[in-house]
Design an enzyme around this catalytic site. Structure first.
Site, PDB file in Angstrom:
ATOM      1  N   ARG A   1       1.884  29.092  -6.296  1.00 32.67           N
ATOM      2  CA  ARG A   1       1.867  28.464  -7.728  1.00 32.67           C
ATOM      3  C   ARG A   1       0.829  26.423  -7.148  1.00 32.67           C
ATOM      4  NH1 ARG A   1       4.217  27.071 -12.841  1.00 32.67           N
ATOM      5  NH2 ARG A   1       5.901  26.597 -11.929  1.00 32.67           N
ATOM      6  N   ASP A   2       1.276  26.407  -5.538  1.00 31.95           N
ATOM      7  CA  ASP A   2       0.405  25.443  -5.059  1.00 31.95           C
ATOM      8  C   ASP A   2       0.685  25.469  -3.410  1.00 31.95           C
ATOM      9  OD1 ASP A   2       0.544  22.278  -5.040  1.00 31.95           O
ATOM     10  OD2 ASP A   2       3.071  21.851  -4.580  1.00 31.95           O
ATOM     11  N   LEU A   3      -0.350  25.987  -3.475  1.00 31.36           N
ATOM     12  CA  LEU A   3      -1.104  26.425  -2.316  1.00 31.36           C
ATOM     13  C   LEU A   3      -2.561  25.378  -1.849  1.00 31.36           C
ATOM     14  CD1 LEU A   3      -0.909  27.939   0.101  1.00 31.36           C
ATOM     15  CD2 LEU A   3      -2.862  29.081  -0.785  1.00 31.36           C
TER      16      LEU A   3
ATOM     17  N   ARG B   1      -1.262  20.197   1.825  1.00 31.99           N
ATOM     18  CA  ARG B   1      -0.289  18.564   2.302  1.00 31.99           C
ATOM     19  C   ARG B   1       0.686  19.864   1.960  1.00 31.99           C
ATOM     20  NH1 ARG B   1      -2.532  18.861  -3.313  1.00 31.99           N
ATOM     21  NH2 ARG B   1      -0.656  20.253  -4.717  1.00 31.99           N
TER      22      ARG B   1
END
Length: 184
Positions: A24-26, A29
Site C-alpha cells: 500500500r505504500d510502494l 522513498r
C-alpha cells in the site's frame, strides 16, 4: 543498475504477494539499497496481510502512487501494488522525478479515470515505458503479476541494452533553472 533496482523490488513484491501481503505504500522513498547494491523494500507501516483490503478510516495516503480503484473506492490489492510499482519504475527512470509533477490531487482523481497517464520520460526506452503502461491499466486484472514483471525486467537486464539513456537525461536535468541562482 537502475533496472536491477527495479528487478530487485519486483522480486521482493512477488514474494510479498505470494504471502498475500499488500504493501500500500510502494514508492522509491520506501526502497533501501543495501550491500552489493541490492534494493530492498522498506516501510511496511501501511501494509496489510489480506488478499483484499478496504480502507474504512481517514488518514493521509500516498495519492500519487495509488491505483484508480484505491483512489475511488479505497480498495487495495496486489494489483494496486502493481500500479504503484509502475510509478516507482517511473521514479527510477526519471532519477527521482516527482510523479504527476504540477498536478494537484484533485486533478489526479479527475484525470486518471479518464485515461490520463504520465508521459514517457525522454531518456526511457519504449519497452520500459510499455511495462509502466501495463502496470497502469484501468482494470486491475489486466495488470501483470509481479512474477511476470520480475521475469520481464530480468530479461531486459540480460539483453544488456541501454533502456535508460543517461546522456539524454543530462541534457534536461537542470532545464529552466537560472544560472545566476547559484550566485544569489
Amino acid at each position: 543498475q537502475l533496472l536491477q533496482f527495479a528487478a530487485d523490488v519486483a522480486t521482493g513484491m512477488h514474494y510479498l504477494s505470494d504471502k498475500q501481503f499488500i504493501h500500500r505504500d510502494l514508492a522509491a522513498r520506501n526502497v533501501l539499497v543495501g550491500d552489493n547494491l541490492v534494493a530492498k523494500i522498506a516501510d511496511f507501516g501501511l501494509s496489510r496481510g489480506e488478499e483484499v483490503y478496504v480502507k474504512k478510516t481517514m488518514g493521509r495516503l500516498p495519492v500519487r502512487w495509488m491505483a484508480i480503484e484505491s483512489l475511488n473506492y479505497s480498495v487495495y490489492t496486489t494489483k494496486s501494488d502493481v500500479w504503484s510499482f509502475g510509478v516507482l519504475l517511473w521514479e527510477i527512470v526519471s532519477l527521482g522525478g516527482t510523479p504527476y509533477c504540477g498536478m494537484t490531487c484533485a486533478e489526479l482523481y479527475e484525470k486518471l479515470p479518464q485515461g490520463y497517464r504520465m508521459e514517457q520520460p525522454r531518456n526511457c526506452d519504449d519497452e520500459v515505458y510499455e511495462l509502466m503502461r501495463q502496470c497502469w491499466r484501468d482494470r486491475p486484472y489486466e495488470r501483470p503479476p509481479f512474477s511476470q514483471i520480475s521475469v520481464q525486467l530480468n530479461r531486459m537486464q540480460e539483453a544488456r541494452k541501454a533502456y535508460v539513456n543517461m546522456a539524454l537525461f543530462e541534457n534536461f536535468t537542470y532545464a529552466g533553472i537560472d544560472a545566476t541562482a547559484e550566485e544569489a
